[in-house]
Design a protein around this motif. Structure first.
Motif, PDB file in Angstrom:
ATOM      1  N   ILE A  49       0.818  -1.148  -0.006  1.00 56.32           N
ATOM      2  CA  ILE A  49       0.161  -0.030   0.042  1.00 56.32           C
ATOM      3  C   ILE A  49       0.923   1.440   0.082  1.00 56.32           C
ATOM      4  O   ILE A  49       0.236   2.311  -0.353  1.00 56.32           O
ATOM      5  CB  ILE A  49      -0.995   0.050   1.128  1.00 56.32           C
ATOM      6  CG1 ILE A  49      -0.363  -0.258   2.578  1.00 56.32           C
ATOM      7  CG2 ILE A  49      -2.073  -1.267   1.089  1.00 56.32           C
ATOM      8  CD1 ILE A  49      -1.059   0.214   3.745  1.00 56.32           C
ATOM      9  N   LYS A  50       2.139   1.193   0.250  1.00 60.83           N
ATOM     10  CA  LYS A  50       3.081   2.310   0.157  1.00 60.83           C
ATOM     11  C   LYS A  50       4.285   1.740  -0.670  1.00 60.83           C
ATOM     12  O   LYS A  50       4.779   0.686  -0.858  1.00 60.83           O
ATOM     13  CB  LYS A  50       3.463   2.836   1.453  1.00 60.83           C
ATOM     14  CG  LYS A  50       4.192   2.102   2.367  1.00 60.83           C
ATOM     15  CD  LYS A  50       4.799   2.417   3.746  1.00 60.83           C
ATOM     16  CE  LYS A  50       5.756   1.828   4.403  1.00 60.83           C
ATOM     17  NZ  LYS A  50       6.147   2.170   5.581  1.00 60.83           N
TER      18      LYS A  50
ATOM     19  N   VAL B 266       2.876  -1.165  -6.234  1.00 64.37           N
ATOM     20  CA  VAL B 266       1.967  -0.378  -5.235  1.00 64.37           C
ATOM     21  C   VAL B 266       0.487  -0.607  -5.726  1.00 64.37           C
ATOM     22  O   VAL B 266       0.212  -0.589  -6.740  1.00 64.37           O
ATOM     23  CB  VAL B 266       2.539   1.082  -5.372  1.00 64.37           C
ATOM     24  CG1 VAL B 266       1.436   1.877  -4.659  1.00 64.37           C
ATOM     25  CG2 VAL B 266       3.693   1.510  -5.015  1.00 64.37           C
ATOM     26  N   ILE B 267      -0.347  -0.898  -4.747  1.00 66.40           N
ATOM     27  CA  ILE B 267      -1.707  -1.011  -4.775  1.00 66.40           C
ATOM     28  C   ILE B 267      -2.231   0.277  -4.993  1.00 66.40           C
ATOM     29  O   ILE B 267      -2.126   1.290  -4.245  1.00 66.40           O
ATOM     30  CB  ILE B 267      -2.263  -1.818  -3.729  1.00 66.40           C
ATOM     31  CG1 ILE B 267      -1.665  -3.204  -3.336  1.00 66.40           C
ATOM     32  CG2 ILE B 267      -3.516  -1.981  -3.626  1.00 66.40           C
ATOM     33  CD1 ILE B 267      -1.923  -3.692  -1.991  1.00 66.40           C
ATOM     34  N   GLN B 268      -3.127   0.334  -6.138  1.00 64.08           N
ATOM     35  CA  GLN B 268      -3.583   1.642  -6.552  1.00 64.08           C
ATOM     36  C   GLN B 268      -4.690   1.881  -5.488  1.00 64.08           C
ATOM     37  O   GLN B 268      -5.542   0.781  -5.172  1.00 64.08           O
ATOM     38  CB  GLN B 268      -3.930   1.536  -7.845  1.00 64.08           C
ATOM     39  CG  GLN B 268      -2.883   1.687  -8.741  1.00 64.08           C
ATOM     40  CD  GLN B 268      -2.139   2.873  -8.841  1.00 64.08           C
ATOM     41  OE1 GLN B 268      -2.281   3.980  -8.451  1.00 64.08           O
ATOM     42  NE2 GLN B 268      -0.833   2.663  -8.427  1.00 64.08           N
ATOM     43  N   TYR B 269      -4.657   3.160  -5.202  1.00 63.22           N
ATOM     44  CA  TYR B 269      -5.992   3.297  -3.927  1.00 63.22           C
ATOM     45  C   TYR B 269      -7.235   3.678  -4.901  1.00 63.22           C
ATOM     46  O   TYR B 269      -7.317   4.290  -5.876  1.00 63.22           O
ATOM     47  CB  TYR B 269      -5.595   4.826  -3.395  1.00 63.22           C
ATOM     48  CG  TYR B 269      -6.576   5.354  -2.465  1.00 63.22           C
ATOM     49  CD1 TYR B 269      -6.957   4.800  -1.294  1.00 63.22           C
ATOM     50  CD2 TYR B 269      -7.422   6.429  -2.877  1.00 63.22           C
ATOM     51  CE1 TYR B 269      -8.007   5.287  -0.580  1.00 63.22           C
ATOM     52  CE2 TYR B 269      -8.204   6.981  -2.159  1.00 63.22           C
ATOM     53  CZ  TYR B 269      -8.436   6.363  -1.158  1.00 63.22           C
ATOM     54  OH  TYR B 269      -9.525   7.020  -0.247  1.00 63.22           O
ATOM     55  N   ASP B 270      -8.177   2.891  -4.494  1.00 62.05           N
ATOM     56  CA  ASP B 270      -9.882   3.110  -5.029  1.00 62.05           C
ATOM     57  C   ASP B 270     -10.285   4.183  -4.291  1.00 62.05           C
ATOM     58  O   ASP B 270     -10.459   4.091  -3.334  1.00 62.05           O
ATOM     59  CB  ASP B 270     -10.299   1.499  -5.064  1.00 62.05           C
ATOM     60  CG  ASP B 270      -9.786   0.457  -5.742  1.00 62.05           C
ATOM     61  OD1 ASP B 270      -9.283   0.874  -6.867  1.00 62.05           O
ATOM     62  OD2 ASP B 270      -9.819  -0.505  -5.696  1.00 62.05           O
ATOM     63  N   ARG B 271     -10.527   5.406  -5.056  1.00 61.01           N
ATOM     64  CA  ARG B 271     -11.308   6.325  -4.525  1.00 61.01           C
ATOM     65  C   ARG B 271     -12.922   5.927  -4.294  1.00 61.01           C
ATOM     66  O   ARG B 271     -13.327   5.024  -5.243  1.00 61.01           O
ATOM     67  CB  ARG B 271     -11.192   7.546  -5.188  1.00 61.01           C
ATOM     68  CG  ARG B 271      -9.849   7.922  -5.539  1.00 61.01           C
ATOM     69  CD  ARG B 271      -9.659   9.364  -6.194  1.00 61.01           C
ATOM     70  NE  ARG B 271      -8.636  10.162  -6.022  1.00 61.01           N
ATOM     71  CZ  ARG B 271      -8.242  10.904  -4.828  1.00 61.01           C
ATOM     72  NH1 ARG B 271      -9.316  11.253  -4.081  1.00 61.01           N
ATOM     73  NH2 ARG B 271      -6.995  11.594  -4.738  1.00 61.01           N
ATOM     74  N   THR B 272     -13.202   6.585  -3.393  1.00 58.33           N
ATOM     75  CA  THR B 272     -14.970   6.190  -3.376  1.00 58.33           C
ATOM     76  C   THR B 272     -15.617   7.199  -4.371  1.00 58.33           C
ATOM     77  O   THR B 272     -15.411   8.758  -4.102  1.00 58.33           O
ATOM     78  CB  THR B 272     -15.273   6.601  -1.752  1.00 58.33           C
ATOM     79  OG1 THR B 272     -14.419   6.006  -0.808  1.00 58.33           O
ATOM     80  CG2 THR B 272     -16.757   6.345  -1.633  1.00 58.33           C
TER      81      THR B 272
END
Length: 150
Positions: free
Chosen positions: A77-78, A138-144
């Motif tokens: 995640i980072k 890096v795991i891409q952040y899924d936006r809400t």
């Protein structure tokens, strides 16, 4: 007058926060390494006795039954930076592997990983870090999703 003090305070904090630290790693970099040579160095040092590397298979290693295997690489995640990897190799006690009980990775506050500082050449270190760096993502952040505000 109150605003002037606030501006002076912000300017002071900005100046102090930007002051160069002589021990900073900023600007530190090593030459480009060779991923395949790094994989060979990893195997030669028998790092696979204590570590797995995402997406890489090594020949069987000599391990003790009570040895905790620490996973390296894979999606995180980072960002695992080049500097993080260099530091982890040359000073493994600076920070312990996350997600593992401290007893599995340290004894009396010191990493169970032995020091390779008197064994590794600089080129081997460069290649080893290049190899390890290539195994992280890096795991891409899924936006809400939010509906538009009207």
């Amino acid at each position: 007058m109150k605003h002037i003090r606030m501006v002076i305070g912000i300017a002071f904090l900005t100046f102090v926060g930007c002051a160069p630290d002589p021990k900073s790693g900023k600007g530190f970099s090593l030459p480009e390494g060779d991923t395949e040579q790094g994989r060979r160095t990893f195997a030669t040092l028998n790092c696979q006795a204590c570590h797995t590397v995402a997406g890489v298979t090594f020949d069987d290693a000599e391990t003790s039954p009570d040895q905790k295997i620490i996973a390296l690489g894979g999606p995180k995640i980072k960002v695992q930076t080049y500097g993080d990897l260099v530091t982890s190799i040359i000073n493994p006690s600076h920070r312990f592997a996350e997600g593992y009980a401290e007893d599995d990775v340290a004894t009396d506050g010191q990493s169970k990983m032995r020091s390779y500082n008197d064994e590794l050449t600089i080129q081997q270190l460069i290649d080893l870090v290049t190899f390890l760096e290539s195994r992280y993502s890096v795991i891409q952040y899924d936006r809400t999703p939010y509906a538009p505000y009207y």
